[in-house]
Design a protein around this motif. Structure first.
Motif, PDB file in Angstrom:
ATOM      1  N   ARG A 184       0.869  -1.187   0.000  1.00 31.78           N
ATOM      2  CA  ARG A 184       0.000   0.000   0.000  1.00 31.78           C
ATOM      3  C   ARG A 184       0.896   1.225   0.000  1.00 31.78           C
ATOM      4  N   GLY A 185       0.852   1.956  -1.087  1.00 34.44           N
ATOM      5  CA  GLY A 185       1.702   3.144  -1.173  1.00 34.44           C
ATOM      6  C   GLY A 185       3.164   2.750  -1.057  1.00 34.44           C
ATOM      7  N   ASP A 186       3.825   3.308  -0.066  1.00 32.99           N
ATOM      8  CA  ASP A 186       5.242   3.046   0.134  1.00 32.99           C
ATOM      9  C   ASP A 186       5.487   2.146   1.338  1.00 32.99           C
ATOM     10  N   GLN A 187       4.678   1.098   1.455  1.00 34.89           N
ATOM     11  CA  GLN A 187       4.908   0.147   2.535  1.00 34.89           C
ATOM     12  C   GLN A 187       4.423  -1.244   2.151  1.00 34.89           C
ATOM     13  N   VAL A 188       5.123  -2.236   2.700  1.00 28.19           N
ATOM     14  CA  VAL A 188       4.747  -3.640   2.519  1.00 28.19           C
ATOM     15  C   VAL A 188       4.111  -4.087   3.821  1.00 28.19           C
ATOM     16  N   GLU A 189       2.938  -4.670   3.719  1.00 24.51           N
ATOM     17  CA  GLU A 189       2.250  -5.168   4.905  1.00 24.51           C
ATOM     18  C   GLU A 189       2.168  -6.689   4.815  1.00 24.51           C
ATOM     19  N   LEU A 190       2.594  -7.338   5.890  1.00 26.83           N
ATOM     20  CA  LEU A 190       2.563  -8.799   5.985  1.00 26.83           C
ATOM     21  C   LEU A 190       1.570  -9.184   7.065  1.00 26.83           C
ATOM     22  N   LEU A 191       0.602 -10.008   6.700  1.00 23.64           N
ATOM     23  CA  LEU A 191      -0.446 -10.421   7.629  1.00 23.64           C
ATOM     24  C   LEU A 191      -0.540 -11.939   7.634  1.00 23.64           C
ATOM     25  N   GLY A 192      -0.811 -12.501   8.805  1.00 24.88           N
ATOM     26  CA  GLY A 192      -1.025 -13.937   8.862  1.00 24.88           C
ATOM     27  C   GLY A 192      -0.391 -14.567  10.077  1.00 24.88           C
ATOM     28  N   GLU A 193      -0.137 -15.859   9.939  1.00 26.56           N
ATOM     29  CA  GLU A 193       0.438 -16.628  11.035  1.00 26.56           C
ATOM     30  C   GLU A 193       1.837 -16.097  11.356  1.00 26.56           C
ATOM     31  N   PRO A 194       2.140 -15.909  12.648  1.00 27.36           N
ATOM     32  CA  PRO A 194       3.409 -15.280  13.040  1.00 27.36           C
ATOM     33  C   PRO A 194       4.659 -15.923  12.441  1.00 27.36           C
ATOM     34  N   GLU A 195       4.700 -17.244  12.361  1.00 27.06           N
ATOM     35  CA  GLU A 195       5.891 -17.916  11.822  1.00 27.06           C
ATOM     36  C   GLU A 195       6.072 -17.598  10.341  1.00 27.06           C
ATOM     37  N   LYS A 196       4.963 -17.559   9.623  1.00 26.38           N
ATOM     38  CA  LYS A 196       5.015 -17.277   8.188  1.00 26.38           C
ATOM     39  C   LYS A 196       5.339 -15.807   7.939  1.00 26.38           C
ATOM     40  N   VAL A 197       4.792 -14.939   8.763  1.00 30.62           N
ATOM     41  CA  VAL A 197       5.102 -13.516   8.652  1.00 30.62           C
ATOM     42  C   VAL A 197       6.590 -13.293   8.901  1.00 30.62           C
ATOM     43  N   ALA A 198       7.169 -14.004   9.869  1.00 22.54           N
ATOM     44  CA  ALA A 198       8.596 -13.851  10.176  1.00 22.54           C
ATOM     45  C   ALA A 198       9.470 -14.242   8.980  1.00 22.54           C
ATOM     46  N   VAL A 199       9.126 -15.334   8.310  1.00 21.07           N
ATOM     47  CA  VAL A 199       9.887 -15.760   7.121  1.00 21.07           C
ATOM     48  C   VAL A 199       9.731 -14.729   6.009  1.00 21.07           C
ATOM     49  N   ALA A 200       8.511 -14.294   5.771  1.00 18.65           N
ATOM     50  CA  ALA A 200       8.267 -13.311   4.711  1.00 18.65           C
ATOM     51  C   ALA A 200       8.972 -11.989   5.016  1.00 18.65           C
ATOM     52  N   GLU A 201       9.023 -11.614   6.284  1.00 19.65           N
ATOM     53  CA  GLU A 201       9.730 -10.386   6.666  1.00 19.65           C
ATOM     54  C   GLU A 201      11.213 -10.498   6.314  1.00 19.65           C
ATOM     55  N   ARG A 202      11.813 -11.652   6.601  1.00 23.30           N
ATOM     56  CA  ARG A 202      13.228 -11.851   6.247  1.00 23.30           C
ATOM     57  C   ARG A 202      13.431 -11.719   4.734  1.00 23.30           C
ATOM     58  N   VAL A 203      12.518 -12.301   3.974  1.00 24.99           N
ATOM     59  CA  VAL A 203      12.615 -12.225   2.511  1.00 24.99           C
ATOM     60  C   VAL A 203      12.553 -10.767   2.048  1.00 24.99           C
ATOM     61  N   VAL A 204      11.554 -10.040   2.504  1.00 22.74           N
ATOM     62  CA  VAL A 204      11.373  -8.655   2.073  1.00 22.74           C
ATOM     63  C   VAL A 204      12.573  -7.808   2.492  1.00 22.74           C
ATOM     64  N   ARG A 205      13.022  -7.955   3.722  1.00 20.68           N
ATOM     65  CA  ARG A 205      14.165  -7.161   4.188  1.00 20.68           C
ATOM     66  C   ARG A 205      15.443  -7.510   3.410  1.00 20.68           C
ATOM     67  N   ASP A 206      15.633  -8.790   3.096  1.00 18.85           N
ATOM     68  CA  ASP A 206      16.803  -9.186   2.294  1.00 18.85           C
ATOM     69  C   ASP A 206      16.741  -8.577   0.896  1.00 18.85           C
ATOM     70  N   LEU A 207      15.559  -8.600   0.288  1.00 21.65           N
ATOM     71  CA  LEU A 207      15.406  -8.032  -1.053  1.00 21.65           C
ATOM     72  C   LEU A 207      15.628  -6.515  -1.040  1.00 21.65           C
ATOM     73  N   LEU A 208      15.123  -5.852  -0.007  1.00 21.52           N
ATOM     74  CA  LEU A 208      15.339  -4.410   0.101  1.00 21.52           C
ATOM     75  C   LEU A 208      16.819  -4.091   0.310  1.00 21.52           C
ATOM     76  N   ALA A 209      17.510  -4.926   1.071  1.00 19.95           N
ATOM     77  CA  ALA A 209      18.946  -4.719   1.266  1.00 19.95           C
ATOM     78  C   ALA A 209      19.682  -4.816  -0.066  1.00 19.95           C
ATOM     79  N   LEU A 210      19.297  -5.778  -0.890  1.00 22.76           N
ATOM     80  CA  LEU A 210      19.907  -5.911  -2.215  1.00 22.76           C
ATOM     81  C   LEU A 210      19.647  -4.670  -3.070  1.00 22.76           C
TER      82      LEU A 210
END
Length: 90
Positions: free
Chosen positions: A41-67
């Protein structure tokens, strides 16, 4: 979980016609199954769902942003590798 994007990162993260976003959603669904929603949404990524899955997706998004912040361009193999590496880190 909300991860902010810098305005100049948004298009590079989403890809042309949201190609990267669609592929990332498909890869995360394949890797993690149901129970995760990735929304931009706009200039943000929102991750919703089961905490374990959100944690994995957060790592993915943060790694991609770092690249992106290091000057790399995203492509399908990079997305696949980011998801695989985040899964291994579970």
């Amino acid at each position: 979980m909300v991860i902010p994007l810098k305005p100049e990162e948004t298009l590079a993260f989403l890809g042309q016609a949201d190609r990267h976003l669609k592929k990332l959603r498909a890869l995360l669904k394949e890797a993690l199954g149901e129970g995760l929603k990735l929304v931009v949404r706009g200039d943000q990524v929102e991750l919703l769902g089961e905490p374990e899955k959100v944690a994995v997706a957060e790592r993915v998004v943060r790694d991609l942003l770092a690249l992106l912040r290091q000057g790399a361009e995203l492509d399908e193999p990079t997305l696949e590798q980011a998801v695989a590496l985040a899964q291994e880190g579970q």
